[in-house]
Scaffold this active site. Structure first.
Site, PDB file in Angstrom:
ATOM      1  N   GLN A 140      -5.086  -1.447   9.381  1.00 29.06           N
ATOM      2  CA  GLN A 140      -4.939  -2.791   8.816  1.00 29.06           C
ATOM      3  C   GLN A 140      -5.569  -3.835   9.744  1.00 29.06           C
ATOM      4  O   GLN A 140      -5.248  -3.891  10.930  1.00 29.06           O
ATOM      5  CB  GLN A 140      -3.443  -3.087   8.603  1.00 29.06           C
ATOM      6  CG  GLN A 140      -3.172  -4.398   7.911  1.00 29.06           C
ATOM      7  CD  GLN A 140      -3.679  -4.432   6.466  1.00 29.06           C
ATOM      8  OE1 GLN A 140      -3.481  -3.497   5.694  1.00 29.06           O
ATOM      9  NE2 GLN A 140      -4.376  -5.510   6.104  1.00 29.06           N
TER      10      GLN A 140
ATOM     11  N   ASP B  14     -11.548   2.566   3.706  1.00 31.23           N
ATOM     12  CA  ASP B  14     -11.914   1.147   3.613  1.00 31.23           C
ATOM     13  C   ASP B  14     -13.432   0.980   3.544  1.00 31.23           C
ATOM     14  O   ASP B  14     -13.926  -0.096   3.205  1.00 31.23           O
ATOM     15  CB  ASP B  14     -11.405   0.391   4.862  1.00 31.23           C
ATOM     16  CG  ASP B  14     -10.253  -0.553   4.529  1.00 31.23           C
ATOM     17  OD1 ASP B  14     -10.062  -0.837   3.323  1.00 31.23           O
ATOM     18  OD2 ASP B  14      -9.563  -0.995   5.455  1.00 31.23           O
TER      19      ASP B  14
ATOM     20  N   LYS C 193       0.844  -1.204   0.000  1.00 35.08           N
ATOM     21  CA  LYS C 193       0.000   0.000   0.000  1.00 35.08           C
ATOM     22  C   LYS C 193       0.874   1.245   0.000  1.00 35.08           C
ATOM     23  O   LYS C 193       0.616   2.208  -0.723  1.00 35.08           O
ATOM     24  CB  LYS C 193      -0.940  -0.004   1.219  1.00 35.08           C
ATOM     25  CG  LYS C 193      -2.113  -0.954   1.040  1.00 35.08           C
ATOM     26  CD  LYS C 193      -2.881  -1.205   2.316  1.00 35.08           C
ATOM     27  CE  LYS C 193      -3.890  -2.336   2.074  1.00 35.08           C
ATOM     28  NZ  LYS C 193      -4.535  -2.836   3.275  1.00 35.08           N
TER      29      LYS C 193
END
Ligand code: NDP
Length: 296
Positions: free
Chosen positions: A98, A121, A54
């Site tokens: 994460q 997200d 990422k």
């Protein structure tokens, strides 16, 4: 084997190029650099690889990348305080924590602490509600990537029968909402579905997000259907480690009209859509027009 192979790797490269071009314009014309903050708690090896990828992709498209690596023992108060700081930082347009978090941390509490406008997200309960009611939201990256590929392949999706196998909060449910938003007739199948094969055979669009290697076989696919394989399963075959999807590729590809491979299908689209979401969040935060073709 007649199915068209939907090349997610090439599609993702195109999405990243479009994001990069938009970022360059934002920098030049507005003096704004979109920024993504990624928070990693602990040393889970798979998470470390994801976070590294990422970071590299964020830099590659010209965005600012802020990495926060915390020890596995980090307490909830410390993590929430970091999220509060990132929420208030104008250089940060997207925040990603994460997952999975170490067991002593409450993921729901942590995710819901993120400013929904920075929740790239799309897991914050406000974004889940907005998506569910057909309003503008941040959309989870994997289903967004699937939607982009489907729109590209079909043009309009209205009226098509879509079957989503899997009802998780991160893939199955948002995927179904997105397909409904594009006026598909949507069925969600799961582990208690009766006669899954018959349900799947009704699908013009079949999305597999199950987490079971090669479970969807060719006899479950309608002739000419588009098959999107979200699954990522590591198996051993002939003594070698192999990555396979939730779809049995060879048998499905012999019946389908189009299919995504694993690897090289949905997977690369997920990070590309994370970058697209960060760009969208940055544009919204600054009252600028959203990037075209990169949102739901
Ligand atoms: P979950 O384990 O959270 O959900 C799996 C879903 O599949 C559940 O809803 C479950 O039903 C359903 N299911 C399980 N077994 C069966 C069965 N025999 N028949 C029908 N349905 C079944 O998984 P995720 O949604 O998180 O992930 C799904 C797959 O996608 C995994 O392989 C994962 O690795 C991959 N993935 C890939 C990503 C990418 O970037 N390409 C991103 C995220 C995930 P029930 O609810 O009844 O238990």
């Amino acid at each position: 084997m007649g199915a068209k192979v939907i090349d997610g790797k090439a599609f993702a490269a195109d999405v990243r190029a479009r994001v990069a071009a938009h970022v360059a314009r934002l920098k030049e014309e507005q003096g704004i650099t979109p920024g993504l903050a990624v928070v990693l708690v602990g040393e889970d090896p798979a998470s470390q690889v994801y976070v590294r990828n990422k970071h590299a992709s964020t830099i590659e498209v010209g965005m600012a990348s802020f990495e926060h690596r915390l020890s596995a023992e980090t307490g909830e108060a410390e993590l929430l305080a970091l999220i509060d700081r990132l929420n208030g930082d104008p250089a940060v347009h997207g925040i990603l924590v994460q997952l999975p978090l170490p067991g002593h941390l409450n993921s729901e509490l942590v995710i819901n602490r993120i400013d929904p406008a920075k929740d790239v997200d799309g897991f914050h309960i406000s974004n889940v509600g907005l998506l569910g009611t057909g309003q503008k939201s941040m959309v989870p990256c994997t289903p967004l990537g699937c939607l982009m590929m489907l729109r590209d392949h079909h043009g309009k999706l209205a009226g098509l029968n879509a079957v989503v196998v899997g009802r998780s909060n991160i893939v199955g449910k948002p995927m179904a909402q997105l397909l409904l938003g594009d006026s598909c007739t949507v069925t969600i199948a799961h582990s208690r579905t009766k006669d899954l094969a018959e349900v799947c055979r009704r699908a013009d669009i079949l999305v597999a997000a199950v987490g079971r290697p090669e479970m969807i076989t060719g006899d479950m696919v309608k002739s000419g259907a588009t098959v999107i394989d979200v699954g990522i399963n590591r198996i051993e075959r002939d003594g070698k480690a192999k990555l396979v999807g939730d779809v049995h590729y060879d048998s499905a590809a012999s019946v389908a009209g189009a299919i995504t491979p694993v690897p090289g299908g949905v997977g690369p689209m997920t990070i590309a859509c994370l970058l697209a979401n960060t760009l969208t969040a940055c544009c919204r935060a600054n009252g600028l027009p959203e990037p075209e073709g990169l949102t739901a």
